[in-house]
Design a protein around this motif. Structure first.
Motif, PDB file in Angstrom:
ATOM      1  N   SER A   1      35.183  39.156  42.533  1.00  0.00           N
ATOM      2  CA  SER A   1      36.179  38.831  41.514  1.00  0.00           C
ATOM      3  C   SER A   1      37.600  39.120  41.984  1.00  0.00           C
ATOM      4  CB  SER A   1      35.907  39.633  40.238  1.00  0.00           C
ATOM      5  OG  SER A   1      34.660  39.295  39.681  1.00  0.00           O
ATOM      6  N   THR A   2      37.732  39.885  43.067  1.00  0.00           N
ATOM      7  CA  THR A   2      39.067  40.242  43.563  1.00  0.00           C
ATOM      8  C   THR A   2      39.334  39.766  44.985  1.00  0.00           C
ATOM      9  OG1 THR A   2      38.210  42.409  44.277  1.00  0.00           O
ATOM     10  CG2 THR A   2      39.191  42.288  42.076  1.00  0.00           C
ATOM     11  N   ARG A   3      38.319  39.620  45.789  1.00  0.00           N
ATOM     12  CA  ARG A   3      38.477  39.219  47.186  1.00  0.00           C
ATOM     13  C   ARG A   3      38.910  37.757  47.274  1.00  0.00           C
ATOM     14  NH1 ARG A   3      39.369  40.253  52.594  1.00  0.00           N
ATOM     15  NH2 ARG A   3      37.944  39.064  53.933  1.00  0.00           N
ATOM     16  N   GLU A   4      39.969  37.487  48.044  1.00  0.00           N
ATOM     17  CA  GLU A   4      40.470  36.124  48.191  1.00  0.00           C
ATOM     18  C   GLU A   4      40.258  35.621  49.620  1.00  0.00           C
ATOM     19  OE1 GLU A   4      44.417  35.397  46.882  1.00  0.00           O
ATOM     20  OE2 GLU A   4      44.093  36.210  44.858  1.00  0.00           O
TER      21      GLU A   4
ATOM     22  N   ARG B   1      41.801  31.473  47.226  1.00  0.00           N
ATOM     23  CA  ARG B   1      41.199  31.641  45.902  1.00  0.00           C
ATOM     24  C   ARG B   1      40.175  32.782  45.928  1.00  0.00           C
ATOM     25  NH1 ARG B   1      37.467  26.160  45.689  1.00  0.00           N
ATOM     26  NH2 ARG B   1      36.499  27.201  43.897  1.00  0.00           N
ATOM     27  N   LYS B   2      39.838  33.255  44.739  1.00  0.00           N
ATOM     28  CA  LYS B   2      38.832  34.309  44.636  1.00  0.00           C
ATOM     29  C   LYS B   2      37.498  33.754  45.132  1.00  0.00           C
ATOM     30  CE  LYS B   2      41.456  37.326  42.323  1.00  0.00           C
ATOM     31  NZ  LYS B   2      42.706  36.545  42.239  1.00  0.00           N
TER      32      LYS B   2
ATOM     33  N   SER C   1      34.889  32.336  42.798  1.00  0.00           N
ATOM     34  CA  SER C   1      35.097  31.041  42.150  1.00  0.00           C
ATOM     35  C   SER C   1      34.388  29.909  42.890  1.00  0.00           C
ATOM     36  CB  SER C   1      36.593  30.729  42.053  1.00  0.00           C
ATOM     37  OG  SER C   1      37.150  30.497  43.354  1.00  0.00           O
TER      38      SER C   1
END
Length: 380
Positions: free
Chosen positions: A265-268, A272-273, A276
């Protein structure tokens, strides 16, 4: 969470969660409690938990316990596992307490169950080098003497023995009849003269031990239950034992899932995350569904055990052990995959989740044995 609980049970779950956050909520706290991850059971912490009455959750009230249900016990185990509380001795202690409560003498119950309530750790020894899944093939021998019993032989894969105060030993007292006959349970205070406890190095550190009995003398009243009825007594406790393992693994699976979800939910990556991306989003959905279904199975069987305390739920209990451990292992493996290299790094908890779950399909009766038991209940 779809699970239906009473107000008291919800209060218990919240209280245990608060305790876990306060005592072991940060990685730094857990590192200090476990000597940098080398220990699995912090005795002082467990005694603080016992001081709240929770170590006696299933111990009858007349021995100082709470006299709670299997559902209450599963809640406590699930929440402490989710909170990563380093009290690895609790599950096995509950297994021993169940055996003593069922089969112990009045004096044994007074001594051992009160010690459980106080926070003493218990250990149980069944497996041997030549008797793993085939436990009934055990050969560690207890022979009668003028004053009681003398034990000789080797046991292996014994959890908790290096810090426990008491050991429930399963030994052979007769060689006649079938291999399921002539097996007896004994209470052994620890340490004991003539008993050598030698740690076994494993992927998870020192969790289990080899035990070597050389002329260990036990009094006549060390027998738990009836002489020669140890196998029947072991089978009577399977429902509780497998619920204990199932509840612990549901808690561990949920924690591994929560850690993986927080990461994705935080790692990009690629702007984008990573959560996703459809591949990961679908994986999260599948794991969440599996955990919820498993939790419902565990608590449904716990309610069955409460409603039918004298019935051995062979099929249902084996389903609990099989499903909960397989799901926990899958969640940890896929959680590590979703976290990439960070899931493998020791600075994150995911690698510990993997080590904790990978062995769960082996201990407490391998999952191959669980499948065989389930199949036999269908006449196969």
């Amino acid at each position: 969470m779809l699970l239906e609980l009473t107000d008291d049970q919800r209060d218990l779950a919240r209280a245990v969660d608060d305790f876990c956050r306060r005592e072991a909520g940060s990685r730094d706290q857990r590192e200090k409690l476990t000597d940098g991850g080398r220990l699995h059971h912090n005795e002082d912490l467990y005694r603080r938990l016992a001081g709240l009455g929770w170590a006696g959750v299933r111990v009858p009230e007349e021995y100082g316990g709470l006299g709670g249900s299997h559902v209450d016990m599963c809640l406590l185990l699930e929440r402490t596992a989710h909170g990563m509380l380093p009290i690895a001795g609790m599950g096995v202690t509950f297994i021993v307490a169940n055996a003593v409560a069922r089969f112990g003498t009045a004096a044994q119950k007074e001594t051992l169950l009160r010690s459980v309530v106080a926070g003493d750790s218990q250990s149980i020894s069944m497996s041997e080098p030549g008797a793993g899944s085939d436990v009934a093939a055990l050969t560690c021998k207890a022979e009668r003497t003028d004053s009681g019993w003398r034990v000789n032989g080797q046991k292996t894969w014994c959890s908790n023995a290096h810090y426990a105060q008491h050991l429930l030993l399963v030994a052979r007292t007769s060689g006649s009849g079938s291999k399921h006959e002539g097996i007896t349970m004994f209470h052994v205070p620890l340490p004991a003269d003539g008993l050598e406890i030698r740690g076994i190095d494993t992927l998870g550190g020192r969790e289990v031990n080899d035990l070597f009995f050389t002329d260990v003398e036990l009094p006549e009243d060390a027998v738990v239950g009836q002489v020669g009825q140890g196998w029947t007594q072991l089978m009577a406790g399977l429902s509780t034992e497998r619920l204990i393992l199932g509840a612990l693994m549901v808690g561990t699976a949920q924690r591994a899932f929560d850690d993986a979800l927080a990461f994705v939910s935080t790692r990009e990556q690629f702007g984008r995350k990573v959560g996703s991306f459809q591949a990961l989003r679908h994986r999260v959905a599948d794991l969440a569904t599996e955990i919820e279904a498993t939790r419902l199975l565990v608590y449904a069987v716990a309610r069955m055990a409460d409603a039918q305390p004298d019935k051995v739920l062979a099929r249902e209990a084996s389903m609990v052990k099989l499903k909960a451990t397989e799901v926990a292992k899958r969640v940890a493996i896929e959680g590590m995959q979703m976290m990439g290299g960070y899931g493998y790094a020791t600075e994150f908890d995911m690698e510990k989740h993997l080590r904790s779950t990978i062995v769960s399909t082996v201990y407490g009766g391998t999952n191959e044995i669980q499948r065989d038991i389930i199949g036999k209940t269908y006449g196969l």
